[in-house]
Write a protein that holds these residues in place. Structure first.
Motif, PDB file in Angstrom:
ATOM      1  N   THR A  57       0.844  -1.200   0.000  1.00  0.00           N
ATOM      2  CA  THR A  57       0.000   0.000   0.000  1.00  0.00           C
ATOM      3  C   THR A  57       0.875   1.244   0.000  1.00  0.00           C
ATOM      4  OG1 THR A  57      -1.809  -1.088   1.157  1.00  0.00           O
ATOM      5  CG2 THR A  57      -1.709   1.310   1.319  1.00  0.00           C
ATOM      6  N   LEU A  58       1.911   1.250   0.829  1.00  0.00           N
ATOM      7  CA  LEU A  58       2.826   2.389   0.872  1.00  0.00           C
ATOM      8  C   LEU A  58       3.562   2.555  -0.452  1.00  0.00           C
ATOM      9  CD1 LEU A  58       4.298   1.846   4.456  1.00  0.00           C
ATOM     10  CD2 LEU A  58       2.618   3.563   3.750  1.00  0.00           C
ATOM     11  N   GLN A  59       3.861   1.449  -1.110  1.00  0.00           N
ATOM     12  CA  GLN A  59       4.511   1.529  -2.413  1.00  0.00           C
ATOM     13  C   GLN A  59       3.580   2.119  -3.470  1.00  0.00           C
ATOM     14  OE1 GLN A  59       5.655  -2.587  -2.758  1.00  0.00           O
ATOM     15  NE2 GLN A  59       7.621  -2.274  -1.720  1.00  0.00           N
ATOM     16  N   LYS A  60       2.288   1.822  -3.353  1.00  0.00           N
ATOM     17  CA  LYS A  60       1.310   2.358  -4.304  1.00  0.00           C
ATOM     18  C   LYS A  60       1.102   3.860  -4.134  1.00  0.00           C
ATOM     19  CE  LYS A  60      -1.275  -1.965  -4.769  1.00  0.00           C
ATOM     20  NZ  LYS A  60      -2.494  -2.713  -4.346  1.00  0.00           N
ATOM     21  N   ILE A  61       1.037   4.329  -2.897  1.00  0.00           N
ATOM     22  CA  ILE A  61       0.728   5.746  -2.672  1.00  0.00           C
ATOM     23  C   ILE A  61       1.975   6.630  -2.681  1.00  0.00           C
ATOM     24  CG2 ILE A  61      -1.328   5.120  -1.352  1.00  0.00           C
ATOM     25  CD1 ILE A  61       0.150   5.951   1.182  1.00  0.00           C
ATOM     26  N   GLY A  62       3.150   6.025  -2.597  1.00  0.00           N
ATOM     27  CA  GLY A  62       4.379   6.805  -2.553  1.00  0.00           C
ATOM     28  C   GLY A  62       4.679   7.292  -1.143  1.00  0.00           C
ATOM     29  N   GLU A  63       5.768   8.014  -0.982  1.00  0.00           N
ATOM     30  CA  GLU A  63       6.153   8.497   0.344  1.00  0.00           C
ATOM     31  C   GLU A  63       5.088   9.416   0.920  1.00  0.00           C
ATOM     32  OE1 GLU A  63      10.076  10.224   0.401  1.00  0.00           O
ATOM     33  OE2 GLU A  63      10.955   8.242   0.751  1.00  0.00           O
ATOM     34  N   LEU A  64       4.983   9.414   2.249  1.00  0.00           N
ATOM     35  CA  LEU A  64       4.058  10.309   2.923  1.00  0.00           C
ATOM     36  C   LEU A  64       4.469  11.755   2.643  1.00  0.00           C
ATOM     37  CD1 LEU A  64       3.882   8.432   6.343  1.00  0.00           C
ATOM     38  CD2 LEU A  64       2.335   8.197   4.382  1.00  0.00           C
ATOM     39  N   ASP A  65       3.485  12.619   2.493  1.00  0.00           N
ATOM     40  CA  ASP A  65       3.730  14.009   2.112  1.00  0.00           C
ATOM     41  C   ASP A  65       4.381  14.769   3.269  1.00  0.00           C
ATOM     42  OD1 ASP A  65       3.686  16.645   1.262  1.00  0.00           O
ATOM     43  OD2 ASP A  65       1.681  16.495   0.384  1.00  0.00           O
ATOM     44  N   GLU A  66       5.633  15.180   3.077  1.00  0.00           N
ATOM     45  CA  GLU A  66       6.406  15.757   4.171  1.00  0.00           C
ATOM     46  C   GLU A  66       6.081  17.212   4.463  1.00  0.00           C
ATOM     47  OE1 GLU A  66      10.550  14.860   3.655  1.00  0.00           O
ATOM     48  OE2 GLU A  66      10.186  12.682   3.723  1.00  0.00           O
ATOM     49  N   GLN A  67       5.187  17.812   3.703  1.00  0.00           N
ATOM     50  CA  GLN A  67       4.762  19.166   4.061  1.00  0.00           C
ATOM     51  C   GLN A  67       3.816  19.136   5.266  1.00  0.00           C
ATOM     52  OE1 GLN A  67       2.270  21.303   1.199  1.00  0.00           O
ATOM     53  NE2 GLN A  67       1.679  19.354   0.274  1.00  0.00           N
ATOM     54  N   PHE A  68       3.330  17.945   5.628  1.00  0.00           N
ATOM     55  CA  PHE A  68       2.501  17.797   6.828  1.00  0.00           C
ATOM     56  C   PHE A  68       3.412  17.426   7.998  1.00  0.00           C
ATOM     57  CE2 PHE A  68      -0.403  17.174   3.310  1.00  0.00           C
ATOM     58  CZ  PHE A  68      -1.406  18.065   3.653  1.00  0.00           C
ATOM     59  N   THR A  69       3.590  18.387   8.901  1.00  0.00           N
ATOM     60  CA  THR A  69       4.567  18.239   9.977  1.00  0.00           C
ATOM     61  C   THR A  69       3.980  17.686  11.271  1.00  0.00           C
ATOM     62  OG1 THR A  69       4.227  20.562  10.560  1.00  0.00           O
ATOM     63  CG2 THR A  69       6.077  20.047   9.080  1.00  0.00           C
ATOM     64  N   PHE A  70       2.637  17.730  11.418  1.00  0.00           N
ATOM     65  CA  PHE A  70       2.005  17.165  12.618  1.00  0.00           C
ATOM     66  C   PHE A  70       0.511  16.975  12.358  1.00  0.00           C
ATOM     67  CE2 PHE A  70       1.154  17.647  17.447  1.00  0.00           C
ATOM     68  CZ  PHE A  70       1.328  16.293  17.640  1.00  0.00           C
ATOM     69  N   TRP A  71      -0.328  17.958  12.676  1.00  0.00           N
ATOM     70  CA  TRP A  71      -1.754  17.849  12.385  1.00  0.00           C
ATOM     71  C   TRP A  71      -1.984  17.708  10.880  1.00  0.00           C
ATOM     72  CZ3 TRP A  71      -5.382  21.574  15.564  1.00  0.00           C
ATOM     73  CH2 TRP A  71      -5.348  21.189  16.915  1.00  0.00           C
ATOM     74  N   TYR A  72      -3.100  17.087  10.549  1.00  0.00           N
ATOM     75  CA  TYR A  72      -3.573  16.865   9.181  1.00  0.00           C
ATOM     76  C   TYR A  72      -2.776  15.800   8.433  1.00  0.00           C
ATOM     77  CZ  TYR A  72      -6.725  20.806   9.688  1.00  0.00           C
ATOM     78  OH  TYR A  72      -7.725  21.628  10.126  1.00  0.00           O
ATOM     79  N   ALA A  73      -1.751  15.224   9.046  1.00  0.00           N
ATOM     80  CA  ALA A  73      -1.037  14.133   8.381  1.00  0.00           C
ATOM     81  C   ALA A  73      -1.966  12.951   8.165  1.00  0.00           C
ATOM     82  CB  ALA A  73       0.175  13.720   9.214  1.00  0.00           C
ATOM     83  N   ASP A  74      -2.812  12.646   9.167  1.00  0.00           N
ATOM     84  CA  ASP A  74      -3.739  11.523   9.021  1.00  0.00           C
ATOM     85  C   ASP A  74      -4.834  11.830   8.009  1.00  0.00           C
ATOM     86  OD1 ASP A  74      -4.705  13.435  10.784  1.00  0.00           O
ATOM     87  OD2 ASP A  74      -5.579  12.008  12.183  1.00  0.00           O
ATOM     88  N   ASN A  75      -5.288  13.084   7.957  1.00  0.00           N
ATOM     89  CA  ASN A  75      -6.317  13.460   6.986  1.00  0.00           C
ATOM     90  C   ASN A  75      -5.792  13.409   5.559  1.00  0.00           C
ATOM     91  OD1 ASN A  75      -6.642  15.378   9.607  1.00  0.00           O
ATOM     92  ND2 ASN A  75      -8.566  14.440   8.992  1.00  0.00           N
ATOM     93  N   ASP A  76      -4.544  13.821   5.377  1.00  0.00           N
ATOM     94  CA  ASP A  76      -3.921  13.720   4.067  1.00  0.00           C
ATOM     95  C   ASP A  76      -3.765  12.251   3.675  1.00  0.00           C
ATOM     96  OD1 ASP A  76      -2.320  14.895   1.760  1.00  0.00           O
ATOM     97  OD2 ASP A  76      -0.837  13.557   2.671  1.00  0.00           O
ATOM     98  N   TYR A  77      -3.391  11.411   4.622  1.00  0.00           N
ATOM     99  CA  TYR A  77      -3.266   9.974   4.358  1.00  0.00           C
ATOM    100  C   TYR A  77      -4.610   9.386   3.963  1.00  0.00           C
ATOM    101  CZ  TYR A  77      -2.409   5.008   5.378  1.00  0.00           C
ATOM    102  OH  TYR A  77      -2.315   3.630   5.299  1.00  0.00           O
ATOM    103  N   ASP A  78      -5.668   9.795   4.661  1.00  0.00           N
ATOM    104  CA  ASP A  78      -7.021   9.326   4.358  1.00  0.00           C
ATOM    105  C   ASP A  78      -7.393   9.642   2.913  1.00  0.00           C
ATOM    106  OD1 ASP A  78      -9.683   8.558   4.409  1.00  0.00           O
ATOM    107  OD2 ASP A  78     -10.351  10.224   5.638  1.00  0.00           O
TER     108      ASP A  78
END
Length: 253
Positions: A159-180
């Motif tokens: 799954t991580l390979q399909k979506i690519g690296e997590l977006d590093e502009q999210f430093t704390f809050w909203y990281a989970d919402n961006d992942y969703d």
């Protein structure tokens, strides 16, 4: 032969109490499953440089030489591991016996499951989750409070390979919402697995953000809205962005 699971834990042991909290979580993790059945490969990404090269027992502890960012540090852990299953974890967690067995059972019974959350008994879940089945699927167009939370995400490596690296502009809050919304974009299924119990102690790190608190919490809302406001994944439900944003302030408070 047992199943390997990579556990990536973000820690900031600024005080001895917080260091002990990380260690308590690690201890509960190793005690939660039969070592012959499940092997946890634990990588701690530690922000407190004053610990020198201290290694939490039974783990590989990494001290990044770059400034903290929630997704940035998770990406470091993801790149340092290679098992089929990965668990992205806060350090303020207590893992209950059989939590990972319940997770693996859900993934085996539901091949479409790409990503999942364990259940924390002290979280204020949506009533539909509390009274519903053991596997609470994230709805395609309607957010339910608690189906996807960022404090502990259990995910397939592919799954991580399909979506690519997590977006590093999210430093704390909203990281989970961006992942969703990234999962939605790729049409990947996520669910809450109720028999998998992991207690989240909640908000143990907010006071450690110092002068970056505003930037890394409510300041991330503008980043999220700018990224997703015009994406087609949101156009399918006109009110989805507002629902997602409103839930953030309930889950990140």
């Amino acid at each position: 032969m047992g199943t390997n699971i990579d556990i990536i834990i973000l820690s900031y042991a600024k005080t001895e109490q917080l260091k002990q909290m990380t260690q308590d979580g690690i201890n509960s993790l190793f005690a939660s499953e039969d070592k012959g059945e499940i092997k946890f490969n634990v990588v701690v990404i530690e922000s407190e440089k004053k610990l020198g090269n201290y290694q939490y027992p039974g783990t590989k502890t990494i001290y990044p030489d770059v400034s903290f960012g929630y997704n940035k540090y998770l990406n470091i852990g993801i790149r340092a591991t290679n098992s089929r299953y990965v668990c992205l974890s806060n350090n303020d967690l207590i893992y209950h016996p059989g939590w990972a067995t319940a997770m693996l059972k859900a993934f085996a019974e539901h091949p479409q499951l790409a990503s999942a959350n364990p259940y924390s008994e002290n979280f204020d879940y949506d009533e539909r989750i509390k009274t519903g089945p053991d596997v609470a699927w994230r709805h395609k167009t309607m957010a339910m409070n608690g189906v996807l939370t960022g404090w502990c995400i259990f995910v397939k490596r592919d799954t991580l390979q399909k979506i690519g690296e997590l977006d590093e502009q999210f430093t704390f809050w909203y990281a989970d919402n961006d992942y969703d919304l990234t999962l939605r974009k790729h049409k990947l299924r996520h669910a809450l697995i109720k028999p998998s119990l992991v207690t989240h102690l909640f908000c143990q790190s907010h006071d450690l953000l110092d002068d970056r608190h505003e930037e890394m919490t409510s300041g991330q809302r503008a980043v999220f809205e700018h990224k997703w406001a015009n994406r087609s994944v949101l156009k399918k439900s006109a009110n989805l962005a507002k629902r997602v944003i409103s839930i953030v302030f309930k889950t990140n408070g």
